[in-house]
Design a protein around this motif. Structure first.
Motif, PDB file in Angstrom:
ATOM      1  N   PRO A  57       0.809  -1.224   0.000  1.00  0.00           N
ATOM      2  CA  PRO A  57       0.000   0.000   0.000  1.00  0.00           C
ATOM      3  C   PRO A  57       0.840   1.272   0.000  1.00  0.00           C
ATOM      4  N   GLN A  58       2.137   1.143   0.299  1.00  0.00           N
ATOM      5  CA  GLN A  58       2.950   2.328   0.504  1.00  0.00           C
ATOM      6  C   GLN A  58       4.191   2.406  -0.374  1.00  0.00           C
ATOM      7  N   TYR A  59       4.781   1.264  -0.678  1.00  0.00           N
ATOM      8  CA  TYR A  59       6.077   1.263  -1.349  1.00  0.00           C
ATOM      9  C   TYR A  59       5.933   0.759  -2.792  1.00  0.00           C
ATOM     10  N   ALA A  60       6.614   1.427  -3.722  1.00  0.00           N
ATOM     11  CA  ALA A  60       6.456   1.117  -5.142  1.00  0.00           C
ATOM     12  C   ALA A  60       7.228  -0.120  -5.571  1.00  0.00           C
ATOM     13  N   THR A  61       8.359  -0.377  -4.940  1.00  0.00           N
ATOM     14  CA  THR A  61       9.169  -1.537  -5.311  1.00  0.00           C
ATOM     15  C   THR A  61       9.788  -2.134  -4.056  1.00  0.00           C
TER      16      THR A  61
ATOM     17  N   ILE B 159       3.983  -7.680   0.273  1.00  0.00           N
ATOM     18  CA  ILE B 159       3.900  -9.119   0.095  1.00  0.00           C
ATOM     19  C   ILE B 159       4.232  -9.448  -1.354  1.00  0.00           C
ATOM     20  N   VAL B 160       4.584 -10.708  -1.597  1.00  0.00           N
ATOM     21  CA  VAL B 160       4.895 -11.162  -2.945  1.00  0.00           C
ATOM     22  C   VAL B 160       3.885 -12.240  -3.330  1.00  0.00           C
ATOM     23  N   LEU B 161       3.239 -12.045  -4.471  1.00  0.00           N
ATOM     24  CA  LEU B 161       2.208 -12.956  -4.964  1.00  0.00           C
ATOM     25  C   LEU B 161       2.466 -13.252  -6.439  1.00  0.00           C
ATOM     26  N   ALA B 162       1.809 -14.280  -6.941  1.00  0.00           N
ATOM     27  CA  ALA B 162       1.881 -14.559  -8.370  1.00  0.00           C
ATOM     28  C   ALA B 162       1.069 -13.515  -9.123  1.00  0.00           C
TER      29      ALA B 162
ATOM     30  N   LEU C 259      -2.255  -7.888   4.446  1.00  0.00           N
ATOM     31  CA  LEU C 259      -1.418  -6.760   4.038  1.00  0.00           C
ATOM     32  C   LEU C 259      -2.108  -5.446   4.380  1.00  0.00           C
ATOM     33  N   ASP C 260      -3.378  -5.322   4.016  1.00  0.00           N
ATOM     34  CA  ASP C 260      -4.107  -4.074   4.234  1.00  0.00           C
ATOM     35  C   ASP C 260      -4.302  -3.781   5.718  1.00  0.00           C
TER      36      ASP C 260
END
Length: 311
Positions: free
Chosen positions: A111-115, A167-170, A159-160
């Motif tokens: 929700p906050q970080y682009a990468t 988080i990392v998702l497919a 996450l929210d």
């Protein structure tokens, strides 16, 4: 002359993503004239959420109940995310179709970080995949990697709710459910090598059902099937399971399939990865599997270890 249509029952998990996948197959089969119904089921993999898959039996927990439904003739086919399907199916079952692959990459969601690189030192990233854990550790050894289980909606809610900075998702699952806007960054395969079969749908049947194999043939995508066969051959040769932090990903360059794999030490603070790759023309499932075996041997020669039989 077209073959006669006949009713088909699809066994599926009841998560929103699994149902989307089953409905997708249903629509394709209905367009060919087959009456299709769904048999929704809750698997052990869906029920056990307080422990990592590597500690409770692996990804086969997501398919066992569906296979029982096939064996008992309550269903004709089972639709799976191929990365959840064990490398070797039980006797009497076969993979009858691999459909055109969605985006195989991993996606960073925050929700906050682009990468991932924007995360502050010590930030908490969620994943329960050992593959993603060792790859994330190689990219950002300063981060805290914490377990994240549950279906896609559950993971996004955690996450929210502020349990993780990212988080990392497919990417495939997010896009299939119309949640592509949640993706902040898609990892290039060079930096975050995908899992074998990620983004591909596989359809399982009982052996000895040639009429089903023929009915599913129009849904198959040869290029995707060859690619994931090579990827899964790496995992099979390595004894791959949820307890193996292994990535394998193929990309086509003309008539040649370029297959890359990476292995990390699961129980070590080391961030070093062992990588291997090879390429060759691939024209059938046998040559695809041979390429996968070759890459697995290169990994082993470089110091990677096969999974132990009870892993």
């Amino acid at each position: 002359m077209s073959k006669p249509a006949f009713p088909i029952v699809i066994a599926t998990r009841e998560s929103r993503l699994a149902l989307w996948q089953a409905e997708h197959v249903k629509a394709r089969l209905q367009a060919l004239g087959h009456p299709v119904t769904l048999l929704g089921m809750t698997t052990k993999g869906d029920q056990i959420l307080d422990r990592s898959l590597s500690k409770v039996g692996g990804k086969g927990l997501f398919v066992k109940e569906l296979e029982v439904a096939l064996e008992e003739c309550r269903a004709d086919i089972a639709v799976h995310s191929l990365k959840d399907v064990p490398m070797d199916l039980p006797e009497g079952f076969e993979l009858a179709c691999v459909m055109e692959r969605e985006d195989p990459r991993d996606a960073f969601v925050s929700p906050q970080y682009a990468t991932l690189q924007d995360l502050p030192e010590g930030a908490v990233v969620g994943t329960s995949s050992l593959r993603r854990t060792v790859l994330l550790r190689a990219l950002r050894p300063d981060l805290r990697i914490e377990p994240l289980r549950g279906n896609l909606d559950t993971r996004l809610k955690k996450l929210d709710d502020g349990h993780y900075a990212g988080i990392v998702l497919a990417a495939a699952g997010l896009k299939r459910l119309g949640l592509g806007a949640r993706i902040r960054h898609e990892f290039a395969p060079d930096s975050m090598l995908p899992a074998a079969g990620q983004g591909a749908l596989g359809i399982e049947i009982r052996s000895g059902r040639p009429e089903l194999r023929a009915a599913l043939a129009p849904l198959a995508d040869t290029t995707s099937w060859l690619t994931v066969t090579a990827e899964r051959a790496v995992s099979r040769a390595m004894g791959g399971s949820c307890s193996m932090p292994l990535a394998a990903h193929g990309q086509w360059q003309g008539e040649e399939l370029v297959l890359r794999a990476a292995w990390g030490e699961p129980d070590s603070a080391s961030t070093a990865l062992i990588r291997a790759s090879s390429r060759r023309p691939v024209t059938d499932l046998a040559s695809a599997a041979d390429l996968g075996d070759e890459v697995a041997e290169l990994l082993l020669a470089a110091g990677a270890r096969r999974a132990t039989p009870n892993a």
